[in-house]
Design a protein around this motif. Structure first.
Motif, PDB file in Angstrom:
ATOM      1  N   LEU A   1       0.825  -1.206   0.000  1.00 26.92           N
ATOM      2  CA  LEU A   1       0.000   0.000   0.000  1.00 26.92           C
ATOM      3  C   LEU A   1       0.857   1.254   0.000  1.00 26.92           C
ATOM      4  CD1 LEU A   1      -2.618  -0.927   2.762  1.00 26.92           C
ATOM      5  CD2 LEU A   1      -2.889  -1.115   0.281  1.00 26.92           C
ATOM      6  N   LYS A   2       0.271   2.321  -0.504  1.00 29.11           N
ATOM      7  CA  LYS A   2       0.897   3.628  -0.372  1.00 29.11           C
ATOM      8  C   LYS A   2       0.867   4.007   1.111  1.00 29.11           C
ATOM      9  CE  LYS A   2      -0.651   5.112  -4.928  1.00 29.11           C
ATOM     10  NZ  LYS A   2      -1.606   5.960  -5.667  1.00 29.11           N
ATOM     11  N   PRO A   3       1.811   4.812   1.560  1.00 28.16           N
ATOM     12  CA  PRO A   3       1.829   5.209   2.973  1.00 28.16           C
ATOM     13  C   PRO A   3       0.503   5.846   3.404  1.00 28.16           C
ATOM     14  CG  PRO A   3       3.870   5.852   1.899  1.00 28.16           C
ATOM     15  CD  PRO A   3       2.944   5.360   0.813  1.00 28.16           C
ATOM     16  N   GLY A   4       0.042   5.479   4.587  1.00 30.36           N
ATOM     17  CA  GLY A   4      -1.167   6.056   5.151  1.00 30.36           C
ATOM     18  C   GLY A   4      -2.472   5.471   4.649  1.00 30.36           C
ATOM     19  N   MET A   5      -2.435   4.379   3.892  1.00 32.56           N
ATOM     20  CA  MET A   5      -3.642   3.827   3.282  1.00 32.56           C
ATOM     21  C   MET A   5      -4.196   2.590   3.986  1.00 32.56           C
ATOM     22  SD  MET A   5      -4.568   5.672   0.739  1.00 32.56           S
ATOM     23  CE  MET A   5      -4.007   7.229   1.389  1.00 32.56           C
ATOM     24  N   VAL A   6      -3.608   2.179   5.085  1.00 35.75           N
ATOM     25  CA  VAL A   6      -4.045   0.947   5.754  1.00 35.75           C
ATOM     26  C   VAL A   6      -5.487   1.063   6.240  1.00 35.75           C
ATOM     27  CG1 VAL A   6      -3.661  -0.571   7.734  1.00 35.75           C
ATOM     28  CG2 VAL A   6      -1.720   0.232   6.389  1.00 35.75           C
ATOM     29  N   GLU A   7      -5.848   2.169   6.847  1.00 32.05           N
ATOM     30  CA  GLU A   7      -7.208   2.325   7.364  1.00 32.05           C
ATOM     31  C   GLU A   7      -8.240   2.283   6.242  1.00 32.05           C
ATOM     32  OE1 GLU A   7      -9.762   5.627   9.800  1.00 32.05           O
ATOM     33  OE2 GLU A   7      -7.665   5.361  10.378  1.00 32.05           O
ATOM     34  N   GLU A   8      -7.964   2.955   5.129  1.00 34.09           N
ATOM     35  CA  GLU A   8      -8.887   2.951   3.986  1.00 34.09           C
ATOM     36  C   GLU A   8      -8.974   1.549   3.382  1.00 34.09           C
ATOM     37  OE1 GLU A   8     -11.632   4.566   1.257  1.00 34.09           O
ATOM     38  OE2 GLU A   8     -10.895   5.270   3.174  1.00 34.09           O
ATOM     39  N   TYR A   9      -7.841   0.873   3.261  1.00 35.00           N
ATOM     40  CA  TYR A   9      -7.808  -0.502   2.769  1.00 35.00           C
ATOM     41  C   TYR A   9      -8.717  -1.384   3.632  1.00 35.00           C
ATOM     42  CZ  TYR A   9      -6.180  -5.318   2.501  1.00 35.00           C
ATOM     43  OH  TYR A   9      -6.137  -6.690   2.418  1.00 35.00           O
TER      44      TYR A   9
ATOM     45  N   SER B   1       0.749   0.664  -4.118  1.00 37.14           N
ATOM     46  CA  SER B   1       1.984   1.172  -4.700  1.00 37.14           C
ATOM     47  C   SER B   1       2.619   0.147  -5.636  1.00 37.14           C
ATOM     48  CB  SER B   1       2.975   1.604  -3.615  1.00 37.14           C
ATOM     49  OG  SER B   1       3.385   0.510  -2.851  1.00 37.14           O
ATOM     50  N   SER B   2       2.063  -1.085  -5.675  1.00 46.18           N
ATOM     51  CA  SER B   2       2.496  -2.100  -6.643  1.00 46.18           C
ATOM     52  C   SER B   2       1.351  -3.078  -6.871  1.00 46.18           C
ATOM     53  CB  SER B   2       3.739  -2.835  -6.140  1.00 46.18           C
ATOM     54  OG  SER B   2       3.450  -3.584  -4.987  1.00 46.18           O
ATOM     55  N   LEU B   3       1.450  -3.861  -7.913  1.00 42.69           N
ATOM     56  CA  LEU B   3       0.414  -4.845  -8.230  1.00 42.69           C
ATOM     57  C   LEU B   3       0.376  -5.948  -7.181  1.00 42.69           C
ATOM     58  CD1 LEU B   3       0.929  -5.230 -12.081  1.00 42.69           C
ATOM     59  CD2 LEU B   3      -0.874  -3.968 -10.894  1.00 42.69           C
ATOM     60  N   PRO B   4      -0.807  -6.492  -6.903  1.00 38.97           N
ATOM     61  CA  PRO B   4      -0.918  -7.570  -5.916  1.00 38.97           C
ATOM     62  C   PRO B   4      -0.286  -8.868  -6.405  1.00 38.97           C
ATOM     63  CG  PRO B   4      -3.090  -6.853  -6.692  1.00 38.97           C
ATOM     64  CD  PRO B   4      -2.080  -6.066  -7.427  1.00 38.97           C
ATOM     65  N   GLU B   5       0.227  -9.644  -5.460  1.00 39.71           N
ATOM     66  CA  GLU B   5       0.730 -10.982  -5.733  1.00 39.71           C
ATOM     67  C   GLU B   5      -0.247 -11.971  -5.110  1.00 39.71           C
ATOM     68  OE1 GLU B   5       4.922 -11.652  -4.653  1.00 39.71           O
ATOM     69  OE2 GLU B   5       4.929  -9.521  -4.141  1.00 39.71           O
TER      70      GLU B   5
ATOM     71  N   THR C   1       3.066  -3.310   3.789  1.00 39.35           N
ATOM     72  CA  THR C   1       2.737  -4.506   3.023  1.00 39.35           C
ATOM     73  C   THR C   1       1.623  -5.245   3.753  1.00 39.35           C
ATOM     74  OG1 THR C   1       4.967  -4.725   2.126  1.00 39.35           O
ATOM     75  CG2 THR C   1       3.589  -6.699   2.105  1.00 39.35           C
ATOM     76  N   VAL C   2       0.560  -5.532   3.023  1.00 31.17           N
ATOM     77  CA  VAL C   2      -0.586  -6.245   3.572  1.00 31.17           C
ATOM     78  C   VAL C   2      -0.556  -7.671   3.023  1.00 31.17           C
ATOM     79  CG1 VAL C   2      -3.104  -6.363   3.646  1.00 31.17           C
ATOM     80  CG2 VAL C   2      -1.963  -4.138   3.692  1.00 31.17           C
TER      81      VAL C   2
ATOM     82  N   VAL D   1      -5.819 -10.876   7.997  1.00 26.91           N
ATOM     83  CA  VAL D   1      -5.000  -9.855   7.351  1.00 26.91           C
ATOM     84  C   VAL D   1      -3.913  -9.411   8.317  1.00 26.91           C
ATOM     85  CG1 VAL D   1      -4.960  -7.527   6.360  1.00 26.91           C
ATOM     86  CG2 VAL D   1      -6.890  -9.026   5.913  1.00 26.91           C
ATOM     87  N   MET D   2      -2.685  -9.319   7.801  1.00 24.52           N
ATOM     88  CA  MET D   2      -1.542  -8.836   8.572  1.00 24.52           C
ATOM     89  C   MET D   2      -0.945  -7.646   7.833  1.00 24.52           C
ATOM     90  SD  MET D   2       2.069 -10.736   9.272  1.00 24.52           S
ATOM     91  CE  MET D   2       2.746 -10.268   7.693  1.00 24.52           C
ATOM     92  N   VAL D   3      -0.603  -6.603   8.576  1.00 25.02           N
ATOM     93  CA  VAL D   3       0.033  -5.429   7.990  1.00 25.02           C
ATOM     94  C   VAL D   3       1.425  -5.292   8.600  1.00 25.02           C
ATOM     95  CG1 VAL D   3      -0.087  -2.943   7.627  1.00 25.02           C
ATOM     96  CG2 VAL D   3      -2.185  -4.276   7.737  1.00 25.02           C
ATOM     97  N   SER D   4       2.445  -5.227   7.748  1.00 25.05           N
ATOM     98  CA  SER D   4       3.810  -5.058   8.249  1.00 25.05           C
ATOM     99  C   SER D   4       4.180  -3.577   8.280  1.00 25.05           C
ATOM    100  CB  SER D   4       4.794  -5.856   7.389  1.00 25.05           C
ATOM    101  OG  SER D   4       4.761  -5.405   6.066  1.00 25.05           O
ATOM    102  N   ALA D   5       5.300  -3.279   8.896  1.00 25.39           N
ATOM    103  CA  ALA D   5       5.722  -1.899   9.106  1.00 25.39           C
ATOM    104  C   ALA D   5       5.925  -1.122   7.802  1.00 25.39           C
ATOM    105  CB  ALA D   5       7.007  -1.864   9.928  1.00 25.39           C
TER     106      ALA D   5
END
Length: 97
Positions: free
Chosen positions: A10-18, A81-85, A48-49, A41-45
């Motif tokens: 994710l782009k910075p600051g987008m975890v809550e919207e995601y 910020s990048s395509l999903p894997e 990356t989700v 769902v896990m979010v790293s520092a």
């Protein structure tokens, strides 16, 4: 049991919207899939989700990615910020309480 794993940067600051969009859109779709067991769902520092979907049905686990990728690209695209894997496969060890 079978798993579908998706990794998204994710782009910075987008975890809550995601989180809001996934809870409202993707989760209801998955819950309707035959053999759906759980979604984590896990979010790293580094924003990356990583999500893990569990199913009792191999075909549904495999097709869940095909079903959800268009939704991810359409609804989450501006947050990425990048395509999903995505990967899927059989769960060979399952331990829990």
């Amino acid at each position: 049991m079978f798993a579908a794993i998706r990794r998204i940067k994710l782009k910075p600051g987008m975890v809550e919207e995601y989180t809001k969009l996934v809870k409202a859109g993707a989760v209801p779709v998955m819950k309707k899939m035959d053999g759906f067991k759980a979604f984590y769902v896990m979010v790293s520092a580094d924003n990356t989700v990583t999500s893990l979907s569990l199913f009792t049905n191999k075909e549904v686990a495999e097709s869940s990615t095909q079903t959800l990728m268009p939704w991810i690209k359409e609804n989450l695209g501006p947050l990425l910020s990048s395509l999903p894997e995505a990967i899927d496969g059989e769960v060979v060890i399952s331990e829990g309480q």
